[in-house]
Design an enzyme around this catalytic site. Structure first.
Site, PDB file in Angstrom:
ATOM      1  N   ASN A   1       3.694 -87.551 -22.546  1.00 37.06           N
ATOM      2  CA  ASN A   1       4.717 -87.950 -21.568  1.00 37.06           C
ATOM      3  C   ASN A   1       4.644 -87.125 -20.286  1.00 37.06           C
ATOM      4  O   ASN A   1       4.302 -85.950 -20.300  1.00 37.06           O
ATOM      5  CB  ASN A   1       6.118 -87.805 -22.167  1.00 37.06           C
ATOM      6  CG  ASN A   1       6.388 -88.893 -23.194  1.00 37.06           C
ATOM      7  OD1 ASN A   1       5.462 -89.624 -23.564  1.00 37.06           O
ATOM      8  ND2 ASN A   1       7.615 -89.003 -23.640  1.00 37.06           N
ATOM      9  N   MET A   2       5.013 -87.779 -19.203  1.00 37.05           N
ATOM     10  CA  MET A   2       5.171 -87.178 -17.891  1.00 37.05           C
ATOM     11  C   MET A   2       5.554 -85.701 -17.963  1.00 37.05           C
ATOM     12  O   MET A   2       4.863 -84.823 -17.467  1.00 37.05           O
ATOM     13  CB  MET A   2       6.304 -87.962 -17.213  1.00 37.05           C
ATOM     14  CG  MET A   2       6.273 -88.050 -15.743  1.00 37.05           C
ATOM     15  SD  MET A   2       4.716 -88.587 -15.047  1.00 37.05           S
ATOM     16  CE  MET A   2       5.041 -90.306 -14.702  1.00 37.05           C
ATOM     17  N   LYS A   3       6.698 -85.481 -18.591  1.00 37.37           N
ATOM     18  CA  LYS A   3       7.324 -84.163 -18.603  1.00 37.37           C
ATOM     19  C   LYS A   3       6.455 -83.067 -19.215  1.00 37.37           C
ATOM     20  O   LYS A   3       6.468 -81.920 -18.786  1.00 37.37           O
ATOM     21  CB  LYS A   3       8.627 -84.277 -19.413  1.00 37.37           C
ATOM     22  CG  LYS A   3       9.495 -83.053 -19.392  1.00 37.37           C
ATOM     23  CD  LYS A   3      10.909 -83.398 -19.893  1.00 37.37           C
ATOM     24  CE  LYS A   3      11.060 -83.111 -21.385  1.00 37.37           C
ATOM     25  NZ  LYS A   3      12.416 -83.362 -21.894  1.00 37.37           N
ATOM     26  N   GLY A   4       5.702 -83.454 -20.257  1.00 37.36           N
ATOM     27  CA  GLY A   4       4.865 -82.463 -20.915  1.00 37.36           C
ATOM     28  C   GLY A   4       5.650 -81.474 -21.723  1.00 37.36           C
ATOM     29  O   GLY A   4       6.683 -81.817 -22.297  1.00 37.36           O
ATOM     30  N   TYR A   5       5.192 -80.227 -21.716  1.00 30.75           N
ATOM     31  CA  TYR A   5       5.697 -79.255 -22.673  1.00 30.75           C
ATOM     32  C   TYR A   5       5.449 -77.869 -22.127  1.00 30.75           C
ATOM     33  O   TYR A   5       4.338 -77.578 -21.666  1.00 30.75           O
ATOM     34  CB  TYR A   5       4.931 -79.468 -23.983  1.00 30.75           C
ATOM     35  CG  TYR A   5       5.298 -78.571 -25.125  1.00 30.75           C
ATOM     36  CD1 TYR A   5       6.608 -78.538 -25.615  1.00 30.75           C
ATOM     37  CD2 TYR A   5       4.331 -77.786 -25.735  1.00 30.75           C
ATOM     38  CE1 TYR A   5       6.933 -77.720 -26.680  1.00 30.75           C
ATOM     39  CE2 TYR A   5       4.645 -76.985 -26.809  1.00 30.75           C
ATOM     40  CZ  TYR A   5       5.946 -76.945 -27.282  1.00 30.75           C
ATOM     41  OH  TYR A   5       6.263 -76.141 -28.344  1.00 30.75           O
TER      42      TYR A   5
END
Ligand code: B12
Ligand code: B12
Ligand SMILES: Cc1ncc(COP(=O)(O)O)c(C=O)c1O
Ligand SMILES: Cc1ncc(COP(=O)(O)O)c(C=O)c1O
Lengths: 246, 519, 246, 519
Positions: C126-130
């Site tokens: 996802n866009m947001k990542g980690y």
């Protein structure tokens, strides 16, 4: 038929064990594999290194969960002593001494060598006792002499001779570099050199002392973690009567 | 006793409750007009329908499947009609159904007579539930003051009910007040409830009525030995929510995981289906004196606990509203929340304290189910144990009601017996060591803790206002809860919803609504 | 010469290890001895049972410290992957794709079977990542399709075919009863049955997935705990170029 | 900043300080009139005397032994006389002494000249100490704000200085601010200080000047890498208290375990000897900017921590008084106390909180050395870790200064490297998580915590009044401290006390008293 037991995680015989240790290698994917391999070397299978953390440039910490197929046969396991033999109470012990020995029993004790931990021997000997179990000083039919800590073996033995002790209690708490084994062995050797080993009931105690260890060194008994005065007193008086010491 | 330490404005709290009312109203209208396959099956179970086919299809499923096109009338009347028409004893009829007999082939006889029989059957099961409730209450009275506060809640999850029993008994002996049997991984997506004792599951054990019974008996044994009531818990959740509530009522479970939106968000179950099912299941729970545990804690596993704290509070208000609408009393509402902030946040433990105290003050009579750190637990079991310890501390310090014990191995495996042992003994140590802390500690009026609680409440109001504006269902579509988006007609179980017809008849529903004062 | 490493407590090669486990026996002095013997059975010496606690009438918990002489040869240990190979950054990866592939790389991913844990695959895709590392959706030169959780293997493969994926990402978090191994194996078997294994770069991931495990099952790579999108993307694009996929 | 949360009456605190003054006064008179063998040896060390015989006897011991009957004049003048008389360079003289040369065989020459030389030698060593102090202060300034609060204190205890160095560096890298090298089991009873680097010790490493130097260098390395000052600590305690203080001053140690009564009670060292030695050692510590750590925590290993809490506070007042009398400033007084209550006491953690907060408010400028649970630690490392965690919590919540990290293996072995790693990481977690707690939390004015603190203070006053009445030495004979009784003339080292003569000369003492404003 053998009754094999194995560690239990959440299913009978799954053999699950938690381990933690460090290795003198830098953290990284090789270190992870090294930790896994060393667990396998102990005969574990399914060793999972669940945590790895560097502690310095040269040392790494690991947490591992693993499973073992090793089991041991429960039927062949013998305890350090028989749990079913309950100690007598203070009153019973006093009565037992009155009935079977007919005089006060003399007990001399100390924490020997450079060991400065008095709390353990105090717990056994002093009036106050430990955990709501009175110490030997409180026993009407026992004459207890607590010499405290850092007492040389010679001093303890001389004192026991001078006071005609029935039993000598030796406490050892520090176990680093096996200093307890050295101290206890020296104690027995000194007594034997004097030809007096038979004169006293000799008892060792301390958090890392087991009955087996004490017996191996030449004591009559050893008492570990969680001992109370009545455990020791019961042993002494029964032993005295059994051996016909009066 | 809950004291006021945060000075939260009453108007704002009232406003949130009003918003919850507005948000839930249209959903409740939809619920009123619909039934589902599992509502009908739960109804049949509460008429006493029981048994299973050789392929494992439960009798209630066989009946409802057969009556698919008569669903808008309700299954009860047709089931009772079959009894009247065949003249069979109920057990015998169930056996025939299990063997393949299709009751839909029977014509409707005297509808009124069938209805009366259905009601009589329901009354029989209800009196069993009444007896369960009375027994629980008498035991709680007998062992009053022996439970921990908060109640210590432990899960077992071996997959094998007999293994579960051993672990549950050990846990209860160690000090657990509540034992939850975790369900096997995929059960929530089954549109039927498995039957009989089971010994195979992934990460949990099938919820079956027989498994409930086996565990109940085992826990009652420990209860007598420990002179402490042991609460049994399972999941009235997933595609069979109401049926499991019915089973729990019959086997004297004491708590049920039961949330108005969890299935939608975390199991991709259709939202209409979930809303209808949750109402029926909650009425059963309400009637049988079961405490529900809601699932807001789960939000924080997908959203950030610090940033999205307000979504938890908002959801608590919604769950509360739906619960009231199903007849639950505040003491039955174990609203969920969790200690899930990133452990590296400066003052993070104080923010957790603020959140927990806020929930406590806003929901003063509710038991509150407080969940341990899970997301930020790692393979570092030592750090994990200490995080759990701070969670235990915060829980006791804020007077939570139901305390789910964290496991040091959370990130590794489902609990080993020793993990549970460690969890209980360390929790008992800290909770005893700070027994009176709630009466001892106050917060600086303008401090970080107080400010944080006010801020979360404000953000919650803003959020709920938006939900009110666009509607609950659209908010879910827009991923406003748990950062998860679900479409209205997507998800499992959509096909199991049926509009109630003119002549819809459900004696269980009527009895529930009547006795819960909802009619 | 072999470079033998052993666990380190406080002195080089002391071999000290901490263990904890339970046994299906009642607590008592026999249980204590059983715990000690089982540690000896794993080849530990000086096994000390420092804690014993009953968990029920039938189960007992132990903490043990013990020492081992086993060591492994550090020079023979190979990591799961080479730590020195650093991943490219997002910008470098985009540039690399532009330069060497010249079109968007298509990546399809899901958490398969009944496994409902989306957070891991979301962290990668996802866009947001980690942890402040963007996910693949954010990469200009990558077209990422994240199907979420509880996706049957068939559905994932069909989708990958339909979208002409270059790489398929499979996440598996639940490992109980080895369900991850079963799911991953089924995935490869399905692909092979269709004769399409060669068509995609196949990557497995999850907290208990190692590169070795994944390779053994037939994946091109496996990524575990602490993976970021750039690790995976670097692997995919290098592999594509290396194999001349365009 | 220390705020007032307990509302302890200032008059009572003042009264306790007055009692301490009265109690210590007669002891201080005795001290003034006496010197001891180790005071003289420390003096020689601060004149630069160094070296060791092949049998391991240090030059200061050889000199003092030779001068046994001249002791009342002080050793310094005789040592300087030997330099004057032989015309040897100091190093060469020391070498001869080590080889057996007896300086007592030399007649006293120009006494005045010898005195001047002695003073000059002392000034040389003092300027080394001045430089050390200046360096420490510049580094503390350079790395300001980088230390933890409280300072995290870790011990190493391998017995081998080179192994210690590895562990100390790892500990400092992990986050420790203070590294203490525990001494070998019996060193406190040696009436000399061993020499050179050592690799053999039981449960600790010999305190030698060379070992100090090796560790200092290793810690300075880490300091630069971490940009954080790393405090080095050892024990100015036992029969060589003043000598070790001197060595520490010369090798830039930063803290010293140094108590006015610990040696008496816990090592059975004669009380007169201890009182004289502690004063001299404390003046050295005061001058060199070293922080002392007192040993009240030890009381609680032999007495019950809940019952005898007041003995700790009483001893803190006495240690403070003796410290003032030796020129120490409050910021140098790391008064000791400990988290040692039985973990099964209901509200025990709250009582610990009360005790720690009380110490904080009574000694607001003092760094306070807070010790972890030890006595009630057991082989249950998991419970132990959680007890340590609550200790960490209380320490941060009450603003302690020097925080000795507890080890989960306290009851088992001296720390493994991994034990220390776990201790640091878990402490950092909780302390960061409650960073601002001191400003956030208040206590209910009439609550348990406040009442407990008042009660302990009251009991302390009563206890100190009794000590004042019967005298400090007799109180020790009566086992009023730590439940341990010691006789006035019993114990080790009694024979090493000497009454100062008319012409007693000690340039080190004079310089210390002068610069500390005590003359
Ligand atoms: C209190 C304490 C001290 C106090 C001792 C005060 C005193 N007067 O006793 C002080 C602070 C002085 C101290 C000092 C040191 N200590 Co210390 N201390 C402890 C501590 C915290 C508690 C011990 C205790 O009192 N236990 C309570 C009593 C009741 O239990 P117990 O001793 O096991 O006794 C019971 C049984 O074992 C048995 N028992 C004991 N003796 C006997 C004898 C007989 C005949 C019988 C029948 C039974 C019996 O009955 C008792 C009651 O059930 C332990 C850690 C711990 N939590 O165990 C460390 C510990 C024992 N100490 C340790 C060390 C290393 C030291 C030092 C050497 C450190 C140093 N280098 O300076 C010093 C020096 C001491 C010396 N010269 O020996 C280590 C020992 C490591 C090891 N395994 O070798 C420990 C384990 C701490 C650690 N992790 O490093 N210590
Ligand atoms: C959050 C969570 C949940 C949430 C999931 C929400 C969601 N939408 O994902 C909920 C509450 C729904 C849940 C439910 C369950 N859970 Co869960 N859950 C967790 C928890 C707490 C955190 C997982 C997580 O999000 N980690 C954070 C992410 C970022 O880490 P990650 O997954 O490891 O991913 C990283 C890497 O592994 C890698 N990666 C992962 N996938 C992939 C794929 C590729 C291709 C690549 C390259 C890399 C990659 O990259 C990621 C970033 O670095 C863990 C415990 C824990 N702390 O780990 C338990 C845990 C995973 N759950 C567990 C269980 C058993 C369950 C249940 C089955 C319990 C039950 N019986 O009801 C249910 C059902 C789930 C199901 N059907 O699968 C167990 C698994 C035990 C095991 N080893 O088998 C755990 C370990 C908890 C426990 N101790 O029991 N859970
Ligand atoms: C409300 C609720 N229902 C159910 C579950 C369990 O999940 P499943 O749907 O797999 O039974 C949870 C788990 O946390 C929950 O909170
Ligand atoms: C003041 C003081 N000195 C010394 C020690 C160390 O003991 P030893 O006398 O064995 O060096 C301690 C231990 O806690 C202490 O508190």
């Amino acid at each position: 038929m053998a009754h094999i037991i194995r560690p239990y995680g959440d299913t009978m015989d799954d053999g699950k064990v938690q381990l933690s240790f460090s290795l003198p290698v830098p953290a990284g994917s090789r270190a992870l594999e090294a930790a896994r391999r060393i667990a396998l070397a102990w005969g574990f299978h399914e060793a999972e290194v669940v945590h790895m953390a560097p502690m310095s440039d040269e040392f790494t910490f690991f947490v591992v969960y693993a499973a073992t197929q090793h089991g041991i046969d429960w039927d062949t396991v013998e305890g350090d002593r028989d749990d079913s033999e309950k100690p007598m109470t203070m009153d019973e012990i006093n009565a037992f001494i009155r009935a079977h020995i007919g005089r006060k029993v003399v007990v001399v004790g100390a924490c020997t060598g450079f060991d400065a931990h008095t709390v353990g021997i105090d717990a056994i000997m002093n009036m106050k006792g430990y955990n709501h179990h009175y110490g030997l000083e409180r026993y009407e039919m026992i004459e207890a002499h607590n010499l405290g800590a850092q007492v040389p073996n010679e001093t303890l033995i001389d004192y026991a001779e001078a006071h005609n002790a029935d039993a000598i209690l030796v406490s050892q708490v520090v176990t680093q570099k096996n200093s307890h084994v050295h101290n206890l062995t020296e104690f027995i050797e000194l007594l034997e050199a004097k030809g007096e080993r038979g004169r006293f009931i000799c008892i060792a105690g301390g958090p890392r002392i087991s009955n087996k260890l004490a017996a191996k060194i030449g004591f009559d008994a050893g008492f570990g973690h969680g001992t109370y005065a009545e455990d020791v007193a019961t042993f002494i008086v029964k032993k005295m009567v059994q051996e016909g010491r009066k | 006793m809950v004291t006021n330490k945060l000075n939260l404005p009453k108007e704002k709290i009232d406003r949130a409750r009003e918003l919850a009312k507005n948000i839930c109203a249209p959903v409740l209208d939809f619920i009123d007009a619909h039934t589902t396959v599992t509502v009908e099956r739960a109804t049949l179970r509460l008429l006493g329908a029981d048994g299973v086919s050789t392929e494992g299809a439960p009798v209630p499923n066989l009946v409802v499947d057969a009556l698919r096109d008569k669903m808008s009338e309700g299954a009860a009347v047709w089931y009772a009609n079959a009894l009247v028409q065949t003249g069979l004893e109920q057990g015998e009829l169930d056996r025939r159904i299990a063997e393949g007999f299709n009751i839909a082939t029977l014509p409707m006889g005297d509808r009124q007579k069938a209805k009366e029989l259905a009601a009589a059957l329901a009354r029989r099961q209800f009196s069993r539930i009444d007896a369960n409730r009375a027994y629980r209450e008498s035991k709680l009275e007998e062992f009053k003051g022996r439970s921990h506060s908060p109640l210590l809640y432990l899960i077992v999850a071996t997959g094998n009910i007999y293994e579960d029993v051993k672990q549950a008994q050990a846990a209860a002996l160690a000090g657990a007040d509540v034992i939850a049997v975790i369900r096997t991984t995929a059960q929530s997506l089954l549109d039927y409830v498995p039957y009989g004792p089971t010994t195979e599951g992934f990460g949990g054990t099938y919820a079956t009525q027989e498994n409930f019974r086996i565990m109940r008996q085992a826990l009652d044994e420990v209860m007598e030995r420990e002179q402490r009531y042991i609460y049994q818990t399972n999941y009235a959740s997933g595609l069979c929510m109401p049926e499991i509530a019915a089973m729990g009522a019959l086997e004297r479970l004491d708590m049920m995981l039961n949330d108005s939106m969890y299935g939608i968000l975390f199991r991709d179950i259709n939202m209409y289906r979930t809303f209808v099912d949750q109402r029926f299941s909650r009425m059963i729970n309400a009637y049988s004196g079961i405490i529900i545990n809601t699932g807001e804690d789960n939000y924080l596993t997908t959203s950030d606990a610090f940033e999205k704290a307000y979504t938890v509070l908002a959801s608590q208000f919604l769950n509360e509203r739906f619960a009231y609408a199903a007849g639950l009393k505040p003491w039955q509402m174990g609203l969920g929340h969790a200690f899930e902030m990133d452990p590296s946040i400066e003052n993070g433990i104080l923010y957790e304290l603020a959140q927990a105290q806020m929930a406590r003050e806003i929901f003063p009579e509710h038991p509150l189910k407080y969940m341990p750190p899970t997301k930020h637990m790692s393979g570092d079991i030592f750090k994990g144990l200490v995080m759990d310890n701070m969670f235990n501390f915060v829980s006791k310090a804020t007077g939570q009601g139901i305390h789910l014990l964290g496991m040091l191995t959370e990130a590794i495996h489902t609990p080993f017996m020793m993990d549970r042992h460690i969890a209980v003994e360390t929790a008992l140590y800290v909770m005893n060591g700070i027994e009176s802390i709630m009466d001892e500690i106050e917060f600086r009026p303008d401090g970080l803790i107080v400010r944080r609680a006010h801020e979360v409440l404000d953000r919650t109001l803003g959020f709920m206002e938006e939900v009110e504006r666009i509607g609950l269902m659209e908010s879910i579509e827009k991923a406003m809860f748990a950062d998860i988006s679900r479409s209205r007609t997507g998800g499992k179980g959509f096909e199991g919803i049926v509009e109630k017809g003119e002549g819809y008849f459900n004696p269980v529903e009527s009895m529930l609504e009547r006795s819960l004062g909802l009619a």
